[in-house]
Design a protein around this motif. Structure first.
Motif, PDB file in Angstrom:
ATOM      1  N   ASN A   1      33.992  35.840  39.519  1.00  0.00           N
ATOM      2  CA  ASN A   1      35.296  36.117  40.117  1.00  0.00           C
ATOM      3  C   ASN A   1      35.535  37.599  40.398  1.00  0.00           C
ATOM      4  OD1 ASN A   1      37.893  34.889  40.945  1.00  0.00           O
ATOM      5  ND2 ASN A   1      38.745  36.206  39.349  1.00  0.00           N
ATOM      6  N   MET A   2      34.572  38.446  40.106  1.00  0.00           N
ATOM      7  CA  MET A   2      34.795  39.884  40.325  1.00  0.00           C
ATOM      8  C   MET A   2      34.852  40.204  41.814  1.00  0.00           C
ATOM      9  SD  MET A   2      32.751  43.162  38.755  1.00  0.00           S
ATOM     10  CE  MET A   2      33.519  43.002  37.141  1.00  0.00           C
ATOM     11  N   GLY A   3      35.877  40.967  42.197  1.00  0.00           N
ATOM     12  CA  GLY A   3      36.008  41.414  43.577  1.00  0.00           C
ATOM     13  C   GLY A   3      35.346  42.762  43.779  1.00  0.00           C
ATOM     14  N   GLN A   4      35.724  43.466  44.834  1.00  0.00           N
ATOM     15  CA  GLN A   4      35.159  44.791  45.077  1.00  0.00           C
ATOM     16  C   GLN A   4      35.500  45.713  43.903  1.00  0.00           C
ATOM     17  OE1 GLN A   4      36.782  46.051  48.846  1.00  0.00           O
ATOM     18  NE2 GLN A   4      35.387  44.746  50.027  1.00  0.00           N
ATOM     19  N   SER A   5      34.511  46.467  43.460  1.00  0.00           N
ATOM     20  CA  SER A   5      34.679  47.272  42.242  1.00  0.00           C
ATOM     21  C   SER A   5      35.338  48.617  42.553  1.00  0.00           C
ATOM     22  CB  SER A   5      33.325  47.476  41.553  1.00  0.00           C
ATOM     23  OG  SER A   5      32.345  47.950  42.464  1.00  0.00           O
ATOM     24  N   TRP A   6      36.659  48.630  42.469  1.00  0.00           N
ATOM     25  CA  TRP A   6      37.440  49.826  42.758  1.00  0.00           C
ATOM     26  C   TRP A   6      37.799  50.612  41.495  1.00  0.00           C
ATOM     27  CZ3 TRP A   6      41.585  49.633  47.135  1.00  0.00           C
ATOM     28  CH2 TRP A   6      41.004  49.114  48.306  1.00  0.00           C
TER      29      TRP A   6
ATOM     30  N   ASP B   1      45.042  35.566  45.644  1.00  0.00           N
ATOM     31  CA  ASP B   1      43.668  35.923  45.970  1.00  0.00           C
ATOM     32  C   ASP B   1      42.678  34.938  45.369  1.00  0.00           C
ATOM     33  OD1 ASP B   1      44.087  38.390  47.436  1.00  0.00           O
ATOM     34  OD2 ASP B   1      44.802  39.225  45.542  1.00  0.00           O
ATOM     35  N   SER B   2      41.490  34.889  45.972  1.00  0.00           N
ATOM     36  CA  SER B   2      40.445  33.980  45.484  1.00  0.00           C
ATOM     37  C   SER B   2      39.435  34.687  44.585  1.00  0.00           C
ATOM     38  CB  SER B   2      39.714  33.327  46.664  1.00  0.00           C
ATOM     39  OG  SER B   2      39.150  34.308  47.513  1.00  0.00           O
ATOM     40  N   VAL B   3      39.415  36.023  44.616  1.00  0.00           N
ATOM     41  CA  VAL B   3      38.572  36.800  43.697  1.00  0.00           C
ATOM     42  C   VAL B   3      39.364  38.015  43.216  1.00  0.00           C
ATOM     43  CG1 VAL B   3      36.383  36.105  44.766  1.00  0.00           C
ATOM     44  CG2 VAL B   3      37.536  38.188  45.556  1.00  0.00           C
ATOM     45  N   GLY B   4      38.910  38.592  42.114  1.00  0.00           N
ATOM     46  CA  GLY B   4      39.521  39.815  41.603  1.00  0.00           C
ATOM     47  C   GLY B   4      40.686  39.622  40.664  1.00  0.00           C
ATOM     48  N   ASN B   5      41.189  38.398  40.531  1.00  0.00           N
ATOM     49  CA  ASN B   5      42.337  38.138  39.657  1.00  0.00           C
ATOM     50  C   ASN B   5      41.855  37.855  38.231  1.00  0.00           C
ATOM     51  OD1 ASN B   5      41.246  35.811  40.890  1.00  0.00           O
ATOM     52  ND2 ASN B   5      43.058  34.601  40.367  1.00  0.00           N
ATOM     53  N   SER B   6      41.322  38.896  37.598  1.00  0.00           N
ATOM     54  CA  SER B   6      40.758  38.762  36.259  1.00  0.00           C
ATOM     55  C   SER B   6      40.646  40.122  35.581  1.00  0.00           C
ATOM     56  CB  SER B   6      39.375  38.085  36.322  1.00  0.00           C
ATOM     57  OG  SER B   6      38.573  38.709  37.308  1.00  0.00           O
ATOM     58  N   ILE B   7      40.406  40.097  34.265  1.00  0.00           N
ATOM     59  CA  ILE B   7      40.168  41.286  33.447  1.00  0.00           C
ATOM     60  C   ILE B   7      38.939  41.004  32.586  1.00  0.00           C
ATOM     61  CG2 ILE B   7      41.062  42.783  31.606  1.00  0.00           C
ATOM     62  CD1 ILE B   7      42.678  43.163  34.047  1.00  0.00           C
ATOM     63  N   TYR B   8      38.080  42.011  32.425  1.00  0.00           N
ATOM     64  CA  TYR B   8      36.855  41.843  31.645  1.00  0.00           C
ATOM     65  C   TYR B   8      36.754  42.909  30.555  1.00  0.00           C
ATOM     66  CZ  TYR B   8      35.478  39.230  35.830  1.00  0.00           C
ATOM     67  OH  TYR B   8      35.437  38.355  36.887  1.00  0.00           O
ATOM     68  N   ILE B   9      36.204  42.511  29.398  1.00  0.00           N
ATOM     69  CA  ILE B   9      35.767  43.461  28.378  1.00  0.00           C
ATOM     70  C   ILE B   9      34.277  43.219  28.180  1.00  0.00           C
ATOM     71  CG2 ILE B   9      35.972  44.234  25.986  1.00  0.00           C
ATOM     72  CD1 ILE B   9      38.863  43.305  25.986  1.00  0.00           C
ATOM     73  N   VAL B  10      33.469  44.275  28.378  1.00  0.00           N
ATOM     74  CA  VAL B  10      32.018  44.137  28.278  1.00  0.00           C
ATOM     75  C   VAL B  10      31.470  45.109  27.246  1.00  0.00           C
ATOM     76  CG1 VAL B  10      31.885  43.425  30.700  1.00  0.00           C
ATOM     77  CG2 VAL B  10      31.471  45.815  30.094  1.00  0.00           C
TER      78      VAL B  10
ATOM     79  N   ASP C   1      42.843  33.097  35.874  1.00  0.00           N
ATOM     80  CA  ASP C   1      43.610  31.881  36.165  1.00  0.00           C
ATOM     81  C   ASP C   1      42.654  30.745  36.464  1.00  0.00           C
ATOM     82  OD1 ASP C   1      45.404  29.947  36.908  1.00  0.00           O
ATOM     83  OD2 ASP C   1      45.982  30.887  38.788  1.00  0.00           O
ATOM     84  N   GLY C   2      42.581  29.760  35.572  1.00  0.00           N
ATOM     85  CA  GLY C   2      41.687  28.623  35.747  1.00  0.00           C
ATOM     86  C   GLY C   2      40.262  28.977  35.366  1.00  0.00           C
ATOM     87  N   GLY C   3      39.362  28.027  35.491  1.00  0.00           N
ATOM     88  CA  GLY C   3      37.963  28.308  35.180  1.00  0.00           C
ATOM     89  C   GLY C   3      37.725  28.483  33.693  1.00  0.00           C
ATOM     90  N   THR C   4      36.606  29.087  33.366  1.00  0.00           N
ATOM     91  CA  THR C   4      36.208  29.246  31.963  1.00  0.00           C
ATOM     92  C   THR C   4      36.538  30.656  31.477  1.00  0.00           C
ATOM     93  OG1 THR C   4      33.977  29.844  32.701  1.00  0.00           O
ATOM     94  CG2 THR C   4      34.379  27.525  32.125  1.00  0.00           C
TER      95      THR C   4
END
Length: 199
Positions: free
Chosen positions: A34-39, A76-85, A98-101
């Protein structure tokens, strides 16, 4: 990568004269489908997961270029997420969307998030405790990190301000991280958002 793509790259520059490739996050595949353009600028910090201290990067979901052609608040269909890596190997620790795993499922997370996440340590223990970020729908989010817990119970979050609307005039978008200040009131630490329109 901004308009150039959806990836993040890490280099080991311990020896500045001989930098080494460390790892790559490939947006659009695997844990980062789900990652969008990396801004956004990845935020380096520490959290405690299940009693283990982890060096991490907090990364917003990115920009959905479908926003280029709309002038009203549009999901939006991508980019609506937050990640910790994991900062050392780029592996996913936690994600919200929103939705998914997702580890934290948020029905209101409909809009891409190109802005950098603001993370703060509220009790000066060396671990990030709260995160703030705005999205392309004009929503401001707050997340509380429950350090020491397992991934399934690590973070809670919700919209704390909805400043967007359904018309062109009210289609507010957040491209930049919010300014957040910690103040003392009645001998208790409290947080206030000073300026969510920070440049």
């Amino acid at each position: 990568m901004r308009r150039g793509g959806r990836n993040y790259y890490a280099l080991d520059v311990t020896d500045r004269n001989s930098p080494k490739f460390l790892w790559k996050i490939t947006g659009g595949s695997g844990d980062f489908t789900n990652m969008g353009q990396s801004w956004a600028r990845p935020i380096k910090t520490k959290i405690n997961v299940s009693g283990t201290s982890r060096e991490v990067l907090i990364i917003s979901g990115g920009y959905d270029d479908a926003q280029d052609s709309v002038n009203i608040r549009t999901p939006d269909s991508v980019g609506n997420s937050i990640y910790i890596v994991d900062a050392e190997d780029g592996s996913l620790i936690w994600k919200a969307g929103d939705g998914g795993t997702y580890d934290l499922n948020l029905g209101a997370m409909d809009y891409s998030i190109p802005a950098t996440v603001r993370a703060i340590d509220t009790n000066s223990d060396g671990y990030a405790d709260q995160m703030y970020v705005g999205d392309m729908g004009g929503q401001l989010w707050r997340f509380d990190i429950r350090n020491g817990n397992a991934v399934s119970n690590l973070v809670t979050g919700a919209v704390i301000a909805d400043l967007g609307g359904s018309t062109t005039a009210t289609a507010r978008r957040f491209y930049h991280e919010p300014d957040v200040s910690q103040t003392v009131k009645n001998s208790q630490q409290q947080l206030t958002v000073d300026n969510i329109f920070s440049p």
